[in-house]
Enzyme design. Structure first.
Site, PDB file in Angstrom:
ATOM      1  N   ASP A 165      18.902  -8.246  11.316  1.00  0.00           N
ATOM      2  CA  ASP A 165      18.432  -8.143   9.935  1.00  0.00           C
ATOM      3  C   ASP A 165      18.129  -6.700   9.526  1.00  0.00           C
ATOM      4  O   ASP A 165      17.237  -6.431   8.735  1.00  0.00           O
ATOM      5  CB  ASP A 165      17.188  -9.024   9.707  1.00  0.00           C
ATOM      6  CG  ASP A 165      17.481 -10.474  10.042  1.00  0.00           C
ATOM      7  OD1 ASP A 165      18.587 -10.934   9.724  1.00  0.00           O
ATOM      8  OD2 ASP A 165      16.604 -11.135  10.630  1.00  0.00           O
ATOM      9  N   HIS A 209      23.716 -12.559   6.637  1.00  0.00           N
ATOM     10  CA  HIS A 209      23.893 -11.227   6.067  1.00  0.00           C
ATOM     11  C   HIS A 209      23.820 -11.345   4.555  1.00  0.00           C
ATOM     12  O   HIS A 209      24.622 -12.048   3.949  1.00  0.00           O
ATOM     13  CB  HIS A 209      25.251 -10.638   6.476  1.00  0.00           C
ATOM     14  CG  HIS A 209      25.394 -10.464   7.961  1.00  0.00           C
ATOM     15  ND1 HIS A 209      26.580 -10.110   8.548  1.00  0.00           N
ATOM     16  CD2 HIS A 209      24.507 -10.578   8.960  1.00  0.00           C
ATOM     17  CE1 HIS A 209      26.411 -10.022   9.863  1.00  0.00           C
ATOM     18  NE2 HIS A 209      25.164 -10.310  10.129  1.00  0.00           N
TER      19      HIS A 209
HETATM   20  P1  GDP Z   1      21.790  -8.248   8.361  1.00  0.00           P
HETATM   21  O1  GDP Z   1      21.628  -9.581   9.011  1.00  0.00           O
HETATM   22  O2  GDP Z   1      21.668  -7.097   9.299  1.00  0.00           O
HETATM   23  O3  GDP Z   1      23.034  -8.154   7.524  1.00  0.00           O
HETATM   24  O4  GDP Z   1      20.548  -8.079   7.348  1.00  0.00           O
HETATM   25  P2  GDP Z   1      19.945  -9.180   6.340  1.00  0.00           P
HETATM   26  O5  GDP Z   1      20.871  -9.326   5.192  1.00  0.00           O
HETATM   27  O6  GDP Z   1      19.551 -10.399   7.081  1.00  0.00           O
HETATM   28  O7  GDP Z   1      18.578  -8.489   5.929  1.00  0.00           O
HETATM   29  C1  GDP Z   1      18.535  -7.319   5.179  1.00  0.00           C
HETATM   30  C2  GDP Z   1      17.839  -7.606   3.850  1.00  0.00           C
HETATM   31  O8  GDP Z   1      17.419  -6.399   3.274  1.00  0.00           O
HETATM   32  C3  GDP Z   1      18.734  -8.251   2.816  1.00  0.00           C
HETATM   33  O9  GDP Z   1      17.966  -9.112   2.029  1.00  0.00           O
HETATM   34  C4  GDP Z   1      19.240  -7.073   1.991  1.00  0.00           C
HETATM   35  O10 GDP Z   1      19.582  -7.428   0.663  1.00  0.00           O
HETATM   36  C5  GDP Z   1      18.053  -6.173   2.020  1.00  0.00           C
HETATM   37  N1  GDP Z   1      18.345  -4.742   2.015  1.00  0.00           N
HETATM   38  C6  GDP Z   1      19.358  -4.088   2.653  1.00  0.00           C
HETATM   39  N2  GDP Z   1      19.216  -2.758   2.502  1.00  0.00           N
HETATM   40  C7  GDP Z   1      18.102  -2.557   1.773  1.00  0.00           C
HETATM   41  C8  GDP Z   1      17.406  -1.390   1.317  1.00  0.00           C
HETATM   42  O11 GDP Z   1      17.782  -0.257   1.560  1.00  0.00           O
HETATM   43  N3  GDP Z   1      16.244  -1.598   0.606  1.00  0.00           N
HETATM   44  C9  GDP Z   1      15.772  -2.847   0.328  1.00  0.00           C
HETATM   45  N4  GDP Z   1      14.648  -2.952  -0.359  1.00  0.00           N
HETATM   46  N5  GDP Z   1      16.415  -3.962   0.744  1.00  0.00           N
HETATM   47  C10 GDP Z   1      17.537  -3.816   1.464  1.00  0.00           C
HETATM   48 MG    MG Z   2      20.381 -11.231   8.921  1.00  0.00          MG
END
Ligand code: GDP
Ligand code: MG
Length: 423
Positions: free
Chosen positions: A12, A40
């Site tokens: 995440d 994601h």
């Molecule tokens: P993944 O599983 O690694 O793809 O990550 P996730 O999608 O589960 O979690 C990342 C969360 O953080 C998501 O809700 C994204 O929309 C959000 N997100 C990603 N980058 C940023 C950022 O730079 N700032 C903020 N505030 N949210 C972010």
């Molecule tokens: Mg995730």
């Protein structure tokens, strides 16, 4: 160019959003491990999407997406995910989605076994996503499971499946005392949810070999992070597959090729879903504020994520294990509300202060050594260059770069595709 985009922490970190951003420069995106335990979240000009099984390149019309042999695929979930994206106007055809005939099928009884076992464990549960991932990988290594290619010969599959079902019922009915599963119901399930993908299933290795020969560039998209890797993570609170970059060429189906570049996605603070040691964990009000600021609720499960300050020993280790050439530091904007920023700079293991990331019992007893860095308390979500950051935010980025021995190349300051800058 063959580039892996992998997680440095517990997952995440924002891998999906970075793949979505960087995939404009690439022809192909491959998911190489894991299943629909992934979540994601991608927010771009087309909307907000949660991807569990599909590679994040599916949101770009010109990108070819591959689900590699290292994946475990619940075809019922895939069926639903594809339908949901199509409703949102995303094009998904055998031209832009290719599924490896070697990928493992995650069956309904894998999900059932995951649930039966977590329930049996009660308070000692692993915190599984209950999507059958551990049971299906176990069966893969027992060599008693179906692969996507088996959907292309249902007659043979119908002959083979009863012996697997008989073996599974030794545990399901014999062990857990659950109602036995039936082979003919499994065949119906495969026909209903698996067969619609028959035209998508192919020898992706053959396809990728010729694509690479033709000069195509590839992103390998990881699910989860270094600390959930089956071998190098916080075992047994890991996932059941190899999440690290070194596995990417194997799980993607092109073991003879070497990666050119590994981008590690590292979060500006820590989060962890489920059970297991999480040394930097914060509690109470401090945790609740961070959780709310970061929107830290699981994309796959909706569970509140455990949160903590940036963890130097764990992240240094993650950078090392991933062999990360460059880092994308994500969610820096989330820390903007803090007047001082907690950073776990070392672990205290029975009185010994160390920056080494331990395993097993030593990890279980490790206590965080926290220090506080100055906050900036300014909205930084509009910053589009390092120079636009307030001094305390610049210092924080530089501090993390030094402490983890990494090179930070990208910094994200918001969830939208363009809310980032390059260093
Ligand atoms: P993944 O599983 O690694 O793809 O990550 P996730 O999608 O589960 O979690 C990342 C969360 O953080 C998501 O809700 C994204 O929309 C959000 N997100 C990603 N980058 C940023 C950022 O730079 N700032 C903020 N505030 N949210 C972010
Ligand atoms: Mg995730």
């Amino acid at each position: 160019m063959l580039t892996a985009i992998t997680g440095i922490n517990w997952g995440d970190e924002g891998k999906g959003r970075m793949v979505d951003l960087l995939s404009s420069d690439y022809d192909i995106v491959i998911r190489y491990q894991g299943g629909n335990n992934a979540g994601h979240t991608v927010i771009n000009d087309r909307g907000k999407f949660i991807l569990n099984l599909l590679p994040s390149g599916i949101l770009r019309d010109d990108t070819i997406n591959v689900m590699g042999p290292g994946m475990v695929i619940d075809v019922e979930h895939l069926y639903g995910e594809v339908a949901r994206l199509r409703e949102a106007g995303i094009k998904i055809t055998p031209d832009n989605l290719k599924i490896s005939d070697r990928a493992t099928i995650c069956m309904p009884y894998h999900k059932l076994l995951d649930n039966l076992e977590e329930d049996r464990l009660g308070d000692a549960k692993f915190g599984s996503t209950r999507r059958g991932i551990a049971p299906v990988y176990a069966d893969k290594y027992m060599k008693k499971t179906l692969r996507m290619g088996d959907l292309l010969d249902m007659e043979q599959t119908a002959r083979y499946l009863p012996s697997i079902v008989e073996w599974k019922n030794l545990t399901i009915a014999g062990g857990y005392g659950h109602e036995p599963i039936k082979a003919d119901e499994m065949i119906l399930w495969l026909e209903k949810f698996g067969l619609p993908f028959a035209d998508y299933i192919c020898d992706t290795t053959e396809y990728l070999e010729s694509a690479i020969n033709a000069g195509k560039s590839i992103i390998f998209e990881a699910q989860l992070g270094a600390l959930r890797d089956i071998d190098f993570g916080i075992y047994p609170y890991t996932s059941s597959s190899s999440t690290i970059a070194a596995y990417a060429p194997i799980g993607a189906g092109i073991p003879s090729h070497k990666l050119d570049r590994v981008i590690g996605i590292m979060k500006a603070y820590s989060t962890c879903v489920g059970e297991g040691p999480f040394t930097a964990e914060l509690f109470g009000d401090e945790a609740e504020k961070l959780r709310r600021a970061g929107g830290e609720y699981g994309a796959a499960t909706g569970r509140p994520r455990r949160v903590g300050g940036f963890d130097v020993p764990a992240s240094r280790y993650g950078v090392l294990i991933q062999g990360a050439d460059e880092i994308a530091l994500t969610k820096l904007d989330v820390l903007s509300y803090m007047d001082k920023i907690p950073v776990c700079v070392a672990y205290d293991i029975n009185g010994t202060i160390t920056q080494r990331f331990p395993v097993g019992h030593a990890l279980a007893v490790a206590k965080p050594v926290y220090e506080y860095l100055p906050g900036w308390q300014t909205d930084i979500s509009g910053c589009r260059s390092f120079s636009q950051l307030p001094p305390a935010a610049k210092d924080y980025v530089k501090y993390i770069e030094k402490a983890t021995g990494s090179r930070i190349r990208y910094v994200s300051v918001g969830a939208g595709r363009e809310e980032y800058f390059e260093m």
